[in-house]
Scaffold this active site. Structure first.
Site, PDB file in Angstrom:
ATOM      1  N   SER A 276     -62.698 -11.838 -20.928  1.00  0.00           N
ATOM      2  CA  SER A 276     -62.533 -13.024 -21.761  1.00  0.00           C
ATOM      3  C   SER A 276     -62.093 -14.239 -20.936  1.00  0.00           C
ATOM      4  CB  SER A 276     -61.546 -12.681 -22.883  1.00  0.00           C
ATOM      5  OG  SER A 276     -61.826 -13.446 -23.999  1.00  0.00           O
ATOM      6  N   HIS A 417     -65.394  -7.712 -29.095  1.00  0.00           N
ATOM      7  CA  HIS A 417     -64.824  -8.389 -27.929  1.00  0.00           C
ATOM      8  C   HIS A 417     -63.651  -7.547 -27.410  1.00  0.00           C
ATOM      9  CE1 HIS A 417     -63.816 -12.019 -25.663  1.00  0.00           C
ATOM     10  NE2 HIS A 417     -62.553 -11.871 -26.032  1.00  0.00           N
TER      11      HIS A 417
HETATM   12  C1  GCU Z   1     -60.621 -17.425 -27.445  1.00  0.00           C
HETATM   13  C2  GCU Z   1     -61.411 -18.452 -26.680  1.00  0.00           C
HETATM   14  C3  GCU Z   1     -62.368 -17.789 -25.703  1.00  0.00           C
HETATM   15  C4  GCU Z   1     -61.643 -16.790 -24.834  1.00  0.00           C
HETATM   16  C5  GCU Z   1     -60.877 -15.824 -25.691  1.00  0.00           C
HETATM   17  C6  GCU Z   1     -59.977 -14.856 -24.913  1.00  0.00           C
HETATM   18  O1  GCU Z   1     -61.473 -16.740 -28.319  1.00  0.00           O
HETATM   19  O2  GCU Z   1     -62.070 -19.267 -27.594  1.00  0.00           O
HETATM   20  O3  GCU Z   1     -62.973 -18.772 -24.862  1.00  0.00           O
HETATM   21  O4  GCU Z   1     -62.537 -16.126 -23.978  1.00  0.00           O
HETATM   22  O5  GCU Z   1     -60.016 -16.539 -26.560  1.00  0.00           O
HETATM   23  O6  GCU Z   1     -59.620 -15.117 -23.789  1.00  0.00           O
HETATM   24  O7  GCU Z   1     -59.591 -13.845 -25.523  1.00  0.00           O
END
Ligand code: GCU
Length: 438
Positions: A276, A417
């Site tokens: 992420s 995710h």
């Molecule tokens: C949020 C953000 C993302 C990121 C994510 C994370 O969803 O919008 O860009 O990758 O957090 O780091 O969990």
């Protein structure tokens, strides 16, 4: 910068330092037919229009040019290696029983080495520091490792009571965190993302550090973390000054500075990995620091592997508004003007060439735009081929659970995710294939 955000009938009012700005509520596009027509900048044409037809021109002209564009317009410019870096190995145990022997587990993996190291970034005990946690299989030779930052502190990666409990600022919504500090109750809370037994059994070590040691992840006007320690307090912040992603990436390079000194680690076989926002970070770290032999982006999305110009899921505007500290100030110029960016994220992947790079998506992670993540890996292929590798073996996005294992690797798995066991298994397969023979 202090911000107060209020919802008023679908309009978000953001009260910043100086002015009121009304922003319409963000509605992500998840409809492929509404992806705007776009043209990507060609990684193999220089800024002044010259084609890049050989490895030397890539190396000496185009690669430095692209690196500079990302520094200036996207992540910002970090300092180099600090002059007074010191390493303090405060814990070394060569017989940690993390994994009691079972009938199916290979001999020798029950006892592993745990090492913890404080990297003092200014050489001073009261300056900023990063605690590294390392688990290494006892193989009697230097081992390849996966290096990754974690979200919830080193003590969250497993329940081993020997891990130092983090004392850094931490988000209170995490399990066992009270008043922004970890408690004993948070031990092992992120263990599902660290299948240590499986990784070590296959001959790889795991090295991790809490990202908040480097820079706490909230917008404080760059006063805390490494920004506070290394920026000039008296000078105005330039529009290309490093944001938090650049700071975390810089921290990964400092971890590499230590790994180069550790005889238990094969520092020519370090894979940098991140999930992420820390996947965005791993890509930027791997793009800049060629000591990383392999780079892995897990569900990194906008500002990571996903193409900005597709505007699918999270967009440049939305990420800059919600995380104003992640990128450099210049990046905000491209809010709703992605087509004016002199780069797109396929060029970030191309900077890693010819080293193996792996991009992974999750089916339900539409916010991160799985197709955009695939396409930027795909569009880095001409650079990888110019440099004599097989690039990416497929032209179309593969089916779920059909990993691509060429020098540019890719998979999309079912589910959300996350950094899952399936992801790790593919990363170890990929490392076996591409790091094994070095
Ligand atoms: C949020 C953000 C993302 C990121 C994510 C994370 O969803 O919008 O860009 O990758 O957090 O780091 O969990």
């Amino acid at each position: 910068m202090r911000r107060i955000v209020a919802w008023l009938g679908g309009v978000v009012l953001v009260v910043g330092q100086a002015a009121w700005a009304a922003q319409p509520e963000f509605k992500p596009n998840y409809d492929e037919s509404k992806v705007p027509a776009y043209e990507l900048p060609d990684p193999l044409v220089t800024r002044d229009g010259r084609p890049v037809a050989d490895a030397r021109t890539w190396r000496e002209v185009r690669r430095p040019e692209i690196l500079e564009l990302f520094r200036t317009h996207v992540y910002g410019r970090a300092p180099g290696r600090p002059a007074k870096l010191t390493f303090d190995v405060f814990d070394l145990d060569r017989a940690v029983e993390l994994f009691p022997a079972t009938a199916t587990r290979p001999a020798g993996i029950a006892h592993v080495t745990r090492k913890q190291v404080t990297i003092r970034l200014t050489g001073q005990a009261d300056g900023p520091s990063i605690d590294l946690l390392m688990y290494l299989p006892n193989l009697g030779r230097p081992v390849p490792v996966f290096l990754l930052l974690n979200f919830a502190g080193n003590h969250a990666v497993c329940t081993d009571p020997g891990i130092r409990l983090s004392r850094s600022w931490m988000r209170s919504s995490y399990p066992g965190v009270v008043d922004n500090r970890a408690t004993e109750a948070s031990r092992g809370s992120a263990a599902s993302r660290f299948p240590l037994d499986q990784i070590l059994a296959r001959g790889y070590g795991v090295v991790t550090a809490y990202y908040g040691d480097i820079d706490p992840d909230f917008d404080d006007g760059f006063k805390n973390g490494v920004h506070g320690a290394f920026d000039r307090p008296d000078a105005p912040r330039p529009p290309d000054a490093w944001g938090s992603i650049a700071a975390w990436a810089w921290g990964l390079s400092r971890a590499m500075d230590y790994l180069e000194t550790d005889p238990d680690v094969d520092s020519r076989r370090v894979a940098v990995l991140g999930h992420s926002r820390l996947g965005k970070t791993a890509l930027w770290a791997g793009a800049q620091d060629e000591r990383f032999a392999m780079v892995i982006s897990n569900n990194s999305g906008c500002g990571g592997a996903a193409l900005s110009r597709r505007c699918f899921g999270e967009t440049v505007t939305r990420i800059n508004q919600h995380f104003p500290h992640w990128f450099c100030e210049n990046f905000k110029r491209y809010n709703d003007r992605e087509s004016e960016l002199p780069v797109d994220q396929h060029m970030l992947i191309a900077l890693i060439a010819p080293r193996p790079v792996y991009v992974a998506s999750a089916e339900e992670d539409r916010w991160a735009d799985p197709k955009g993540e695939f396409l930027s890996a795909r569009h880095a292929d001409p650079v990888y081929r110019l440099l004599g590798t097989d690039g990416m073996a497929v032209s179309d996005m593969p089916e779920l659970g059909q990993p691509v294992m060429s020098t540019i690797g890719y998979h999309i798995r079912p589910g959300k995710h996350d950094l899952a066991l399936y992801d790790w298994q593919r990363y170890v397969d990929f490392a076996d294939k591409h790091l094994g023979k070095r």
